[in-house]
Every structure is written in structure tokens, then in C-alpha cells.
Design a protein around this motif. Structure first.
Motif, short mmCIF file in Angstrom:
data_model
loop_
_atom_site.label_atom_id
_atom_site.label_comp_id
_atom_site.label_asym_id
_atom_site.label_seq_id
_atom_site.Cartn_x
_atom_site.Cartn_y
_atom_site.Cartn_z
N GLY A 134 0.80 -1.22 0.00
CA GLY A 134 0.00 0.00 0.00
C GLY A 134 0.83 1.27 0.00
O GLY A 134 0.30 2.36 0.04
N SER A 135 2.13 1.13 -0.05
CA SER A 135 3.02 2.29 -0.03
C SER A 135 3.65 2.48 -1.41
O SER A 135 4.25 1.55 -1.95
CB SER A 135 4.13 2.08 1.00
OG SER A 135 5.09 3.09 0.90
N PRO A 136 3.56 3.68 -1.98
CA PRO A 136 4.18 3.91 -3.29
C PRO A 136 5.71 3.95 -3.23
O PRO A 136 6.37 3.95 -4.26
CB PRO A 136 3.61 5.26 -3.72
CG PRO A 136 3.21 5.93 -2.47
CD PRO A 136 2.82 4.84 -1.51
N VAL A 137 6.27 3.97 -2.04
CA VAL A 137 7.72 4.00 -1.88
C VAL A 137 8.31 2.58 -1.84
O VAL A 137 9.52 2.40 -1.95
CB VAL A 137 8.08 4.78 -0.59
CG1 VAL A 137 9.58 4.89 -0.41
CG2 VAL A 137 7.46 6.15 -0.61
N SER A 138 7.46 1.58 -1.72
CA SER A 138 7.94 0.21 -1.53
C SER A 138 8.80 -0.35 -2.67
O SER A 138 9.65 -1.19 -2.40
CB SER A 138 6.77 -0.73 -1.25
OG SER A 138 5.87 -0.72 -2.32
N PRO A 139 8.67 0.08 -3.94
CA PRO A 139 9.59 -0.44 -4.95
C PRO A 139 11.06 -0.12 -4.68
O PRO A 139 11.95 -0.79 -5.17
CB PRO A 139 9.11 0.20 -6.25
CG PRO A 139 7.68 0.43 -6.02
CD PRO A 139 7.57 0.80 -4.57
N SER A 140 11.29 0.91 -3.88
CA SER A 140 12.68 1.22 -3.53
C SER A 140 13.31 0.09 -2.72
O SER A 140 14.54 -0.05 -2.70
CB SER A 140 12.77 2.54 -2.77
OG SER A 140 12.08 2.43 -1.53
N LEU A 141 12.49 -0.72 -2.07
CA LEU A 141 13.03 -1.87 -1.34
C LEU A 141 13.71 -2.87 -2.26
O LEU A 141 14.70 -3.48 -1.89
CB LEU A 141 11.91 -2.56 -0.54
CG LEU A 141 11.25 -1.72 0.53
CD1 LEU A 141 10.08 -2.48 1.15
CD2 LEU A 141 12.24 -1.31 1.58
N SER A 142 13.17 -3.02 -3.48
CA SER A 142 13.82 -3.93 -4.43
C SER A 142 15.18 -3.40 -4.85
O SER A 142 16.12 -4.16 -5.07
CB SER A 142 12.93 -4.18 -5.64
OG SER A 142 12.74 -2.99 -6.37
N VAL A 143 15.31 -2.07 -4.95
CA VAL A 143 16.61 -1.46 -5.29
C VAL A 143 17.60 -1.66 -4.14
O VAL A 143 18.76 -2.01 -4.36
CB VAL A 143 16.43 0.03 -5.61
CG1 VAL A 143 17.78 0.69 -5.86
CG2 VAL A 143 15.53 0.22 -6.80
#
Length: 70
Positions: free
Chosen positions: A44-53
């Protein structure tokens, strides 16, 4: 890329690097939008793709520690 040049023999260097690049780009580049959408929907967080980075950076740092020094 520089590490790949150092680890490959000159005779097979071009082939080794091109095969690695030709396999990695479609896999990671092709699935990146899917992974980003999955992470956003799951958390639900738009920042979560940064976790894959961050995860990729950690894998790269660990791999660098395992490569012998030249």
C-alpha cells in the motif's frame, strides 16, 4: 562490468559479458514493472519499490566481498 572483464580470459571475454548482459537485462528489466506493482499493491506504499533497489544493492555488496582481489 569491470569485474567481469577482470574475471574473464581475453579469448572468451566478449562472449561471457554479452551473454550475461543479454540474459540479465530482459529478466530484471522485464519484470521490474511487475515487481513494482506487486510491492505497491502488497504494502500500500508507493515507496515500496525502492526496497527492491535496496535489496539489489545488498546483493551486489555481498557479491563484491566474495570476489577475490586482483
Amino acid at each position: 562490468m569491470t569485474v567481469g572483464v577482470g574475471l574473464s580470459r581475453p579469448r572468451v571475454r566478449f562472449t561471457a559479458l554479452s551473454i550475461g548482459d543479454s540474459v540479465a537485462v530482459p529478466i530484471f528489466g522485464g519484470f521490474a514493472p511487475f515487481i513494482a506493482t506487486f510491492l505497491i499493491r502488497g504494502t500500500g506504499s508507493p515507496v515500496s519499490p525502492s526496497l527492491s533497489v535496496v535489496f539489489g544493492a545488498l546483493i551486489g555488496a555481498e557479491a563484491r566481498l566474495l570476489i577475490p582481489a586482483f
